[in-house]
Design a protein around this motif. Structure first.
Motif, mmCIF file in Angstrom:
data_model
loop_
_atom_site.group_PDB
_atom_site.id
_atom_site.type_symbol
_atom_site.label_atom_id
_atom_site.label_comp_id
_atom_site.label_asym_id
_atom_site.label_seq_id
_atom_site.Cartn_x
_atom_site.Cartn_y
_atom_site.Cartn_z
ATOM 1 N N ARG A 102 0.771 -1.036 0.050
ATOM 2 C CA ARG A 102 -0.062 0.178 0.055
ATOM 3 C C ARG A 102 0.777 1.040 0.047
ATOM 4 O O ARG A 102 2.146 1.194 0.410
ATOM 5 N N VAL A 103 0.174 2.499 -0.535
ATOM 6 C CA VAL A 103 1.036 3.685 -0.458
ATOM 7 C C VAL A 103 0.777 4.522 0.610
ATOM 8 O O VAL A 103 -0.479 4.785 1.001
ATOM 9 N N VAL A 104 1.904 4.750 1.547
ATOM 10 C CA VAL A 104 1.641 5.299 2.815
ATOM 11 C C VAL A 104 2.121 6.801 2.881
ATOM 12 O O VAL A 104 2.087 7.623 3.916
ATOM 13 N N GLY A 105 2.963 7.151 1.606
ATOM 14 C CA GLY A 105 3.427 8.476 1.712
ATOM 15 C C GLY A 105 3.848 8.927 0.480
ATOM 16 O O GLY A 105 3.471 8.150 -0.738
ATOM 17 N N ARG A 106 4.587 10.031 0.260
ATOM 18 C CA ARG A 106 4.885 10.351 -1.283
ATOM 19 C C ARG A 106 5.913 9.611 -1.928
ATOM 20 O O ARG A 106 6.663 8.904 -1.283
ATOM 21 N N LEU A 107 5.360 9.000 -3.169
ATOM 22 C CA LEU A 107 6.367 8.184 -3.781
ATOM 23 C C LEU A 107 7.506 8.805 -4.465
ATOM 24 O O LEU A 107 7.609 10.035 -4.538
ATOM 25 N N GLY A 108 8.504 7.982 -4.232
ATOM 26 C CA GLY A 108 10.041 8.478 -4.773
ATOM 27 C C GLY A 108 10.838 7.082 -5.170
ATOM 28 O O GLY A 108 10.708 6.033 -4.990
ATOM 29 N N PHE A 109 12.079 7.546 -5.644
ATOM 30 C CA PHE A 109 13.165 6.475 -5.915
ATOM 31 C C PHE A 109 14.234 7.096 -5.136
ATOM 32 O O PHE A 109 14.903 7.908 -5.855
ATOM 33 N N SER A 110 14.924 6.220 -4.384
ATOM 34 C CA SER A 110 16.131 6.869 -3.756
ATOM 35 C C SER A 110 17.361 5.437 -3.809
ATOM 36 O O SER A 110 17.790 5.275 -2.936
ATOM 37 N N GLY A 111 17.080 4.653 -4.999
ATOM 38 C CA GLY A 111 18.052 3.572 -4.958
ATOM 39 C C GLY A 111 17.097 2.173 -4.658
ATOM 40 O O GLY A 111 15.899 2.397 -4.272
#
Length: 364
Positions: A102-111
């Motif tokens: 589930r999505v619980v926060g703002r999406l991002g890609f940090s590796g």
């Protein structure tokens, strides 16, 4: 020839007993993570050699380091967490383990750990190393609005924008790691062909008629700007767990958008049973460099397909699409989850060998 190849594969392969045993021991705390990784490394090296010996021009790591084809990747994105669900995903007569994301926060890609998984594969492959990750649409469709934090995303348009941006960063990271053959595994297009699955989407609060355009736009944003020599394909599936399935219905409801508006280089399409309908929707594929990889060989049983029957099916498809825009593969992976489908490793290799033999006879 650049990918997809005339004889190709989807990605996941049956886990060997040594790997299953090691993962079980790690779960019980009997071996260290380092010891498990050493066993994974050895089994993947063996697997790569075997794929090359069979004659495949693209090889994978069999997804040997994963439990699920999709959750393991999605949980590595910023803003996504795994959780225990009330019940597993319902297939025909069987459920998966009760897990989800589930999505619980703002999406991002940090590796992501799978970047190192790819680097290991590339370092040990003589053939083209292929990486498969779930398509961005997978993060939205199964949970719908209910699986996305309203605090993080009161507006779903912002969610889709962030998801596309996150995936664009992921694609760029794989490209920087040397990946030139990336596949987006996507059950959603197959589910949108199913009246039952479309109704379930409505009950979750989504409009299934508008989703194809949203997903196409999101995927196109995610993959634009990729290196010119990087092939990106998508694989469409109707569910694959312990040799069972979820949805059925021909590609007609989504074909025009999927084949005409999604800017991937190739489409791995399930065509091993009547659940996928006929080849008529292939008429929407633009003439040119795009490829359709016909999934005529089933990964769900050990019965070996007849070469003449496969050639007849390929001939049928050429009524709607040029022969040089066609390739051949299994309809799905052999182990979308670590449990694997109900067939033996020998049967799996026989099927991959049959694909190579048939492709050589058809295309030379």
């Amino acid at each position: 020839m650049r990918p997809p190849f005339r004889a190709d594969q989807v990605g996941s392969l049956l886990r060997p007993p040594a790997l299953k045993d090691a993962r079980a021991k790690r779960e019980r705390g009997e071996i260290t993570a380092e010891a498990l990784r050493a066993i994974e490394d050895a089994e993947i090296e063996r697997l790569v050699r075997k794929q090359e010996e069979v004659g495949l021009q693209a090889v994978t790591d069999g997804e040997f380091r994963r439990s699920w084809w999709h959750f393991d990747f999605l949980k590595g994105l910023d803003g996504v967490e795994g959780f225990t669900t009330s019940q597993g995903i319902q297939f025909q007569g069987v459920q998966t383990r009760a897990e989800g994301v589930r999505v619980v926060g703002r999406l991002g890609f940090s590796g992501h750990p799978m970047l190192d998984h790819f680097r290991f594969l590339k370092a040990h492959a003589r053939a083209v190393p292929k990486m498969a990750i779930p398509s961005p649409s997978v993060l939205h469709f199964r949970g719908g609005r209910g699986g996305i934090s309203r605090e993080a995303y009161p507006d779903l348009d912002q969610f889709f924008d962030d998801l596309a941006r996150t995936y664009r960063q992921a694609v760029s990271a794989f490209a920087d790691a040397g990946c030139r053959y990336l596949q987006l595994d996507d059950t959603v297009w197959g589910y949108l062909c199913s009246a039952e699955q479309r109704e379930q989407a409505r009950q979750r609060g989504d409009d299934p008629t508008g989703l194809p355009a949203i997903y196409a736009r999101m995927i196109n944003t995610a993959i634009e700007g990729r290196p010119a020599d990087m092939t990106i394909t998508t694989h469409v599936c109707r569910g694959n767990f312990r040799s069972t399935w979820i949805s059925e219905g021909g590609y007609e409801p989504v074909a025009e958008t999927l084949l005409g508006a999604v800017n991937v280089d190739g489409y791995f399409l399930e065509y091993d049973t009547e659940r996928a309908g006929g080849f008529e929707p292939l008429r929407f594929l633009p003439k040119g460099n795009k490829q359709v990889v016909l999934g005529l060989v089933t990964s769900k049983s050990g019965t070996l397909e007849d070469k003449d029957a496969l050639r007849r099916r390929i001939d049928e498809a050429t009524r709607y699409i040029a022969p040089d825009q066609l390739c051949l593969s299994p309809q799905c992976g052999f182990a979308s989850t670590e449990e694997g489908n109900v067939l033996t490793e020998d049967e799996q290799w026989a099927k991959l060998g049959r694909i190579v033999e048939t492709a050589r006879e058809v295309w030379g």
